[in-house]
Design a protein around this motif. Structure first.
Motif, PDB file in Angstrom:
ATOM      1  N   GLN A 241       0.825  -1.208   0.000  1.00 57.53           N
ATOM      2  CA  GLN A 241       0.000   0.000   0.000  1.00 57.53           C
ATOM      3  C   GLN A 241       0.863   1.263   0.000  1.00 57.53           C
ATOM      4  OE1 GLN A 241      -0.885  -2.699   2.079  1.00 57.53           O
ATOM      5  NE2 GLN A 241      -2.323  -3.277   0.459  1.00 57.53           N
ATOM      6  N   TYR A 242       1.941   1.258   0.770  1.00 56.79           N
ATOM      7  CA  TYR A 242       2.827   2.422   0.766  1.00 56.79           C
ATOM      8  C   TYR A 242       3.406   2.640  -0.636  1.00 56.79           C
ATOM      9  CZ  TYR A 242       2.937   2.649   5.912  1.00 56.79           C
ATOM     10  OH  TYR A 242       2.616   2.788   7.231  1.00 56.79           O
ATOM     11  N   HIS A 243       3.770   1.560  -1.287  1.00 57.76           N
ATOM     12  CA  HIS A 243       4.315   1.661  -2.637  1.00 57.76           C
ATOM     13  C   HIS A 243       3.291   2.274  -3.589  1.00 57.76           C
ATOM     14  CE1 HIS A 243       5.765  -0.480  -6.520  1.00 57.76           C
ATOM     15  NE2 HIS A 243       6.445   0.634  -6.357  1.00 57.76           N
ATOM     16  N   LYS A 244       2.061   1.796  -3.536  1.00 57.42           N
ATOM     17  CA  LYS A 244       1.016   2.322  -4.420  1.00 57.42           C
ATOM     18  C   LYS A 244       0.751   3.791  -4.150  1.00 57.42           C
ATOM     19  CE  LYS A 244      -1.377  -2.080  -5.174  1.00 57.42           C
ATOM     20  NZ  LYS A 244      -2.614  -2.868  -4.926  1.00 57.42           N
ATOM     21  N   LEU A 245       0.750   4.164  -2.889  1.00 54.72           N
ATOM     22  CA  LEU A 245       0.505   5.560  -2.556  1.00 54.72           C
ATOM     23  C   LEU A 245       1.638   6.458  -3.059  1.00 54.72           C
ATOM     24  CD1 LEU A 245      -0.958   4.997   0.992  1.00 54.72           C
ATOM     25  CD2 LEU A 245      -2.146   6.159  -0.885  1.00 54.72           C
ATOM     26  N   LEU A 246       2.869   5.995  -2.934  1.00 52.06           N
ATOM     27  CA  LEU A 246       3.987   6.779  -3.465  1.00 52.06           C
ATOM     28  C   LEU A 246       3.849   6.978  -4.972  1.00 52.06           C
ATOM     29  CD1 LEU A 246       6.949   5.219  -1.445  1.00 52.06           C
ATOM     30  CD2 LEU A 246       6.187   7.603  -1.332  1.00 52.06           C
ATOM     31  N   LEU A 247       3.343   5.953  -5.656  1.00 43.55           N
ATOM     32  CA  LEU A 247       3.137   6.093  -7.099  1.00 43.55           C
ATOM     33  C   LEU A 247       2.025   7.093  -7.406  1.00 43.55           C
ATOM     34  CD1 LEU A 247       3.530   2.357  -8.185  1.00 43.55           C
ATOM     35  CD2 LEU A 247       5.140   4.234  -8.606  1.00 43.55           C
ATOM     36  N   VAL A 248       1.008   7.156  -6.557  1.00 42.75           N
ATOM     37  CA  VAL A 248      -0.024   8.186  -6.707  1.00 42.75           C
ATOM     38  C   VAL A 248       0.600   9.565  -6.513  1.00 42.75           C
ATOM     39  CG1 VAL A 248      -2.083   9.198  -5.644  1.00 42.75           C
ATOM     40  CG2 VAL A 248      -1.994   6.748  -6.090  1.00 42.75           C
ATOM     41  N   PHE A 249       1.408   9.724  -5.460  1.00 43.79           N
ATOM     42  CA  PHE A 249       2.056  11.010  -5.212  1.00 43.79           C
ATOM     43  C   PHE A 249       2.933  11.411  -6.401  1.00 43.79           C
ATOM     44  CE2 PHE A 249       2.201   9.692  -0.452  1.00 43.79           C
ATOM     45  CZ  PHE A 249       0.832   9.882  -0.348  1.00 43.79           C
ATOM     46  N   LYS A 250       3.532  10.412  -7.042  1.00 42.07           N
ATOM     47  CA  LYS A 250       4.430  10.673  -8.170  1.00 42.07           C
ATOM     48  C   LYS A 250       3.670  10.934  -9.464  1.00 42.07           C
ATOM     49  CE  LYS A 250       8.751   8.910 -10.096  1.00 42.07           C
ATOM     50  NZ  LYS A 250       9.809   7.891  -9.982  1.00 42.07           N
ATOM     51  N   GLY A 251       2.376  10.599  -9.481  1.00 43.30           N
ATOM     52  CA  GLY A 251       1.567  10.819 -10.666  1.00 43.30           C
ATOM     53  C   GLY A 251       1.515   9.644 -11.608  1.00 43.30           C
ATOM     54  N   VAL A 252       1.999   8.478 -11.153  1.00 46.45           N
ATOM     55  CA  VAL A 252       1.993   7.281 -11.992  1.00 46.45           C
ATOM     56  C   VAL A 252       0.627   6.602 -11.951  1.00 46.45           C
ATOM     57  CG1 VAL A 252       3.024   5.003 -12.357  1.00 46.45           C
ATOM     58  CG2 VAL A 252       4.468   6.945 -11.677  1.00 46.45           C
ATOM     59  N   PHE A 253       0.059   6.485 -10.753  1.00 46.99           N
ATOM     60  CA  PHE A 253      -1.276   5.915 -10.584  1.00 46.99           C
ATOM     61  C   PHE A 253      -2.261   7.046 -10.325  1.00 46.99           C
ATOM     62  CE2 PHE A 253       0.384   2.035 -11.073  1.00 46.99           C
ATOM     63  CZ  PHE A 253       0.413   1.107 -10.042  1.00 46.99           C
ATOM     64  N   LYS A 254      -3.477   6.886 -10.816  1.00 49.79           N
ATOM     65  CA  LYS A 254      -4.527   7.830 -10.500  1.00 49.79           C
ATOM     66  C   LYS A 254      -5.162   7.451  -9.162  1.00 49.79           C
ATOM     67  CE  LYS A 254      -5.685   8.950 -15.278  1.00 49.79           C
ATOM     68  NZ  LYS A 254      -6.754   8.970 -16.322  1.00 49.79           N
ATOM     69  N   PRO A 255      -5.480   8.433  -8.339  1.00 51.30           N
ATOM     70  CA  PRO A 255      -6.063   8.114  -7.024  1.00 51.30           C
ATOM     71  C   PRO A 255      -7.367   7.339  -7.128  1.00 51.30           C
ATOM     72  CG  PRO A 255      -6.171  10.473  -7.493  1.00 51.30           C
ATOM     73  CD  PRO A 255      -5.277   9.875  -8.523  1.00 51.30           C
ATOM     74  N   ASP A 256      -8.116   7.526  -8.207  1.00 56.24           N
ATOM     75  CA  ASP A 256      -9.376   6.794  -8.353  1.00 56.24           C
ATOM     76  C   ASP A 256      -9.152   5.289  -8.396  1.00 56.24           C
ATOM     77  OD1 ASP A 256     -10.712   9.164  -8.380  1.00 56.24           O
ATOM     78  OD2 ASP A 256     -11.102   9.197 -10.543  1.00 56.24           O
ATOM     79  N   MET A 257      -7.992   4.864  -8.890  1.00 57.93           N
ATOM     80  CA  MET A 257      -7.679   3.442  -8.930  1.00 57.93           C
ATOM     81  C   MET A 257      -7.604   2.872  -7.515  1.00 57.93           C
ATOM     82  SD  MET A 257      -4.749   3.653 -11.907  1.00 57.93           S
ATOM     83  CE  MET A 257      -4.340   1.907 -11.820  1.00 57.93           C
ATOM     84  N   LEU A 258      -7.021   3.644  -6.607  1.00 55.93           N
ATOM     85  CA  LEU A 258      -6.911   3.178  -5.229  1.00 55.93           C
ATOM     86  C   LEU A 258      -8.225   3.335  -4.485  1.00 55.93           C
ATOM     87  CD1 LEU A 258      -3.356   4.215  -4.001  1.00 55.93           C
ATOM     88  CD2 LEU A 258      -4.122   2.165  -5.170  1.00 55.93           C
ATOM     89  N   LEU A 259      -9.033   4.316  -4.859  1.00 54.03           N
ATOM     90  CA  LEU A 259     -10.347   4.449  -4.235  1.00 54.03           C
ATOM     91  C   LEU A 259     -11.201   3.218  -4.506  1.00 54.03           C
ATOM     92  CD1 LEU A 259     -11.285   8.191  -4.826  1.00 54.03           C
ATOM     93  CD2 LEU A 259     -10.917   7.052  -2.623  1.00 54.03           C
ATOM     94  N   GLU A 260     -11.097   2.679  -5.713  1.00 50.24           N
ATOM     95  CA  GLU A 260     -11.820   1.449  -6.021  1.00 50.24           C
ATOM     96  C   GLU A 260     -11.291   0.290  -5.192  1.00 50.24           C
ATOM     97  OE1 GLU A 260     -11.545   0.810 -10.192  1.00 50.24           O
ATOM     98  OE2 GLU A 260     -12.554   2.685 -10.733  1.00 50.24           O
TER      99      GLU A 260
END
Length: 323
Positions: A241-260
């Protein structure tokens, strides 16, 4: 056993503010030996629920650990395992008392300060946690790092297999400072954790809290530098989860992906992802959305989770006066 919540509606159309219990209620809780802590919002916190399978497994392992300790009370490892299994069952105050016994009997063993400091964070005693973790950092000075062995009951899930004593001390010290809102001190501790990290799991965990400490401290350029080494392909076993969040902060993943993903996550994952996404909204000026996510995290069951504690502290410190 569950979190007992006392809910008060501050004003019409305002935040449903959880935790407005009176001092009398707090005193009543303090006389109840089964409670573990009082949240920053005034709620009485009890040992979080476990699945029947986990509860049976941990209780079985606890009995073995207790027997080992009673047979060899001078054995520091036996006492440490005993305290850690009490923690696994949510008996954090009991664990603290055992780690305190370890400190008394083995005052040069940094592990007891490290684990007691961790559990002081769980119990919302951040100053005590900082004192312990600073002491443990002094005790390890100049020594070789060592792995933190997994508990038998969790080894099959690879938990803790990548953690080391030195990185855990600096990580938890940085976290305790962050939770107090002492962002410069958090930065110093987490940078030391990063310096000592030898695998991607400890790297992303330290990077996650360091990034947020820097952003909260107004050091946006330095925060951006923290994200540079973070890549999509990393060797992560436990801090997914920390890894995914860092990618959101970096702009690689969209936050909506994690909201789902959030909708189908367990209590611990929900606390981690919910707080991280809420904080992402907060540091980007979307305070109402942040408060909404923090409140959802706080409405969950896994109150020992670091994301839960951070959401609780932010609700208390940043939003308690909101209307």
């Amino acid at each position: 056993m569950i979190v007992m919540k006392h809910v008060a509606l501050i004003a019409a159309g305002c935040l449903l503010f959880v935790g407005a219990c009176s001092s009398g209620e707090k005193n009543a809780a303090a006389s109840d030996s089964s409670y573990q802590a009082i949240s920053a919002l005034g709620d009485t916190l009890y040992a979080p629920p476990l699945t029947p399978e986990d509860e049976r497994r941990f209780e079985s392992e606890l009995e073995k650990a207790r027997a080992d300790y009673e047979n060899t009370p001078e054995d520091a490892d036996a006492l440490l395992r005993y305290g850690r299994y009490e923690s696994s069952l949510g008996n954090y105050t009991k664990a603290v008392s055992l780690f305190s016994e370890g400190i008394e009997n083995h005052p040069k063993d940094a592990r007891f300060y490290r684990y007691r400091g961790h559990r002081y964070i769980t119990l919302r005693k951040f100053d005590d946690a900082i004192d312990d973790l600073k002491r443990s950092s002094e005790l390890i000075y100049g020594s070789e790092d060592q792995p933190e062995p997994p508990l038998a009951a969790t080894a099959e899930g690879n938990e803790e297999t990548r953690r080391t004593l030195h990185t855990s001390i600096w990580y938890h010290l940085g976290l305790a400072y962050y939770l107090k809102g002492s962002y410069d001190q958090a930065q110093n501790a987490l940078e030391e954790c990063l310096r000592l990290s030898t695998n991607d799991d400890t790297f992303v965990a330290a990077s996650y809290w360091l990034y947020m400490a820097l952003r909260r401290g107004g050091k946006d350029d330095l925060a951006g530098d923290v994200l540079d080494p973070v890549a999509e392909e990393m060797d992560i076993l436990e801090n997914i989860q920390y890894h995914k969040l860092l990618l959101v902060f970096k702009g690689v993943f969209k936050p909506d992906m994690l909201l789902e993903e959030l909708q189908n996550s367990d209590a611990l994952e929900y606390a981690t992802l919910g707080y991280g996404l809420g904080n992402w909204h907060y540091i980007n000026g979307r305070e109402e959305r942040a408060r909404e996510l923090f409140q959802k995290v706080y409405s969950g069951e896994h109150w020992p989770a670091f994301g839960y504690i951070a959401a609780e502290e932010d609700l208390s410190r940043l939003f308690s006066q909101s209307s």
